[in-house]
Enzyme design. Structure first.
Site, PDB file in Angstrom:
ATOM      1  N   GLU A   1     101.169  45.830  59.185  1.00 17.14           N
ATOM      2  CA  GLU A   1     102.476  45.513  58.610  1.00 17.14           C
ATOM      3  C   GLU A   1     103.062  44.294  59.301  1.00 17.14           C
ATOM      4  O   GLU A   1     102.899  44.134  60.513  1.00 17.14           O
ATOM      5  CB  GLU A   1     103.405  46.723  58.751  1.00 17.14           C
ATOM      6  CG  GLU A   1     102.872  47.916  57.962  1.00 17.14           C
ATOM      7  CD  GLU A   1     103.801  49.128  57.953  1.00 17.14           C
ATOM      8  OE1 GLU A   1     104.864  49.080  58.600  1.00 17.14           O
ATOM      9  OE2 GLU A   1     103.447  50.124  57.281  1.00 17.14           O
TER      10      GLU A   1
ATOM     11  N   HIS B   1     107.666  49.793  53.956  1.00 17.99           N
ATOM     12  CA  HIS B   1     107.867  50.889  54.923  1.00 17.99           C
ATOM     13  C   HIS B   1     109.349  51.308  54.992  1.00 17.99           C
ATOM     14  O   HIS B   1     109.946  51.361  56.072  1.00 17.99           O
ATOM     15  CB  HIS B   1     107.359  50.474  56.320  1.00 17.99           C
ATOM     16  CG  HIS B   1     107.005  51.673  57.171  1.00 17.99           C
ATOM     17  ND1 HIS B   1     105.994  51.667  58.093  1.00 17.99           N
ATOM     18  CD2 HIS B   1     107.533  52.925  57.236  1.00 17.99           C
ATOM     19  CE1 HIS B   1     105.914  52.845  58.690  1.00 17.99           C
ATOM     20  NE2 HIS B   1     106.844  53.627  58.184  1.00 17.99           N
TER      21      HIS B   1
END
Ligand SMILES: NC(=O)c1ccc[n+]([C@@H]2O[C@H](COP(=O)([O-])OP(=O)(O)OC[C@H]3O[C@@H](n4cnc5c(N)ncnc54)[C@H](O)[C@@H]3O)[C@@H](O)[C@H]2O)c1
Length: 402
Positions: free
Chosen positions: A261, A284
């Site tokens: 990420e 997320h």
């Protein structure tokens, strides 16, 4: 608690400030993450530190923070804190393991509906000026089969809400879990995959789960099924997922978590899942709602107060759990010690020599440490405190009066 000071960094929700300040704790706030020397200097004279994921509390920082007694991680993860070093210094650490679970569940429900009605596909076409009215590939949730992998805090809540929407829920969990409502437990993951129109992954990130979803698992899902992952990115092989969507075997997917990420807002996001139809990608944010932030603020601040007021370590990340109601007028001794034979006998000996009667006591051990909470009647003099602090197994002793 008027003599205590707290430092709350990273813009923790104001409710936490209110909870601590209303108990007489002086609160210093900082909107940024702090690190290194700046963090150390701000910790001088501070007993309570509140942080989120961006402030790294290393063993070096802890060594230079002699006043620190308790750390509150106003988030789920505690990787940013050297927990072993905190334990060795007798510093309790708390987090918020439950507070954002409802937010994840609600996003999952929204995405199950969106995928099953192909909402993003319709929305894209409309924004492109195309009117494509058709029922093909759109379904009601009512009567559809939801397979939940991982029936913990999130999976089990999803089960209840999905059933209220008329879905037939089945789940697979490696641990014994009570089936809620009419949910049916599957004996194997394979059984669940073959019998679900929607598969939603909610397992934890233990190392053995890495890559648990790949081409073999997607291949077992019925043609036209959809897949959701709002748990951890490294559990799923995204190339295999891409292939199954491109080939038309899966009708769509919703992915909130990714193997790599981006570090922060504004950083580029790369993924083979970009640009695919009926694939919903979110950064997320499953647990990121204002309600969850408020709940986290309230929950963790409450844990900090419980520890400072009564030495309560329920749900502590690093200390053995002890919760003992306080007795009026008694003095409470909080003894964190190395888990060695004789520790309790030494404590009892010092108290007896000091003429102090034990009114109630609770000891719990976990791994290398033990935690004894003892209420005594009478004045605990400096001599007794010094002797307890000087015991060979003592890590830390705190005294709570009144
Ligand atoms: N997207 C987000 O923003 C967000 C927010 C919160 C939590 N999460 C993630 O959601 C996941 C679930 O969280 P939770 O609070 O429900 O966790 P939990 O620990 O309460 O539940 C996890 C469940 O998975 C089961 N499990 C573990 N490995 C399994 C396997 N291989 N097969 C079947 N079952 C297995 C466990 O027995 C447990 O019941 C975690 O990975 C967590 O990190 C994501």
């Amino acid at each position: 608690m008027n003599d205590l000071k707290a430092l709350l960094v990273e813009g923790i929700h104001p409710v936490a400030v209110d909870v601590l300040a209303s108990s007489g704790i002086e609160v210093d706030r900082e909107s940024r993450a702090l690190s290194g020397e700046e963090l150390v200097s701000r910790l001088a004279g501070v007993q309570v530190l509140g942080l989120r994921s961006g402030t790294h509390v290393t063993a070096e920082v802890l060594a230079q923070a002699p006043d620190l007694r308790v750390i509150g991680a106003f988030c789920i993860g505690t990787n940013q804190i050297d927990l072993q070093a905190a334990t060795e210094r007798g510093i309790a650490v708390f987090n918020a393991p439950f507070s954002n679970t409802r937010s994840v569940v609600e996003l999952a429900i929204a995405e199950i509906i969106a995928l099953t009605r192909r909402l993003t596909v319709q929305d894209d076409a409309m924004h492109a000026g195309q009117w494509r009215k058709s029922a093909k590939g759109s379904h009601e949730l009512r009567g559809r089969r939801l397979g939940i992998v991982g029936y913990g805090k999130i999976g089990s809540q999803l089960s209840v809400l999905a059933e209220a929407l008329g879905m037939h829920v089945r789940f697979f969990d490696t641990a014994d879990r009570l089936a809620l409502g009419n949910a049916r437990r599957c004996a194997t993951l394979e059984e669940l995959l073959g019998d679900s129109d929607v598969v939603s992954l909610h397992v934890d990130g233990r190392p053995g789960n890495s890559g648990m979803f790949g081409d073999a698992q997607f291949g077992l899902m019925p043609r036209g099924a959809v897949f959701l992952n709002l748990s951890r990115g490294f559990l799923v092989d995204h190339s295999a997922l891409r292939e199954r969507i491109v080939s038309g075997h899966l009708a769509g997917a919703a992915v909130d978590v990714f193997p790599n990420e981006p570090a922060g807002p504004g950083d580029p996001f790369e993924s083979g899942l970009r640009g695919l139809p009926n694939v919903i990608l979110t950064p997320h944010v499953g647990g990121s709602t204002e309600e969850a932030q408020q709940d986290i603020g309230d929950f963790v601040a409450g844990k900090l107060l419980g520890y400072l007021r009564a030495g309560a370590t329920g749900l502590s990340v690093n200390l053995p759990e002890v919760q003992l109601p306080r007795l009026d007028g008694a003095t409470r001794l909080l003894l964190l010690h190395r888990n060695q034979p004789g520790a309790l006998a030494h404590l009892a000996g010092v108290l007896a020599d000091g003429g102090l009667n034990v009114e109630q006591q609770l000891l719990t051990t976990s791994g290398t440490v033990g935690y004894a909470v003892t209420d005594v009647r009478g004045t605990v003099g400096d001599g007794v405190v010094d002797q307890l602090r000087g015991l060979p197994e003592t890590i830390r002793l705190d005294v709570l009066t009144g």
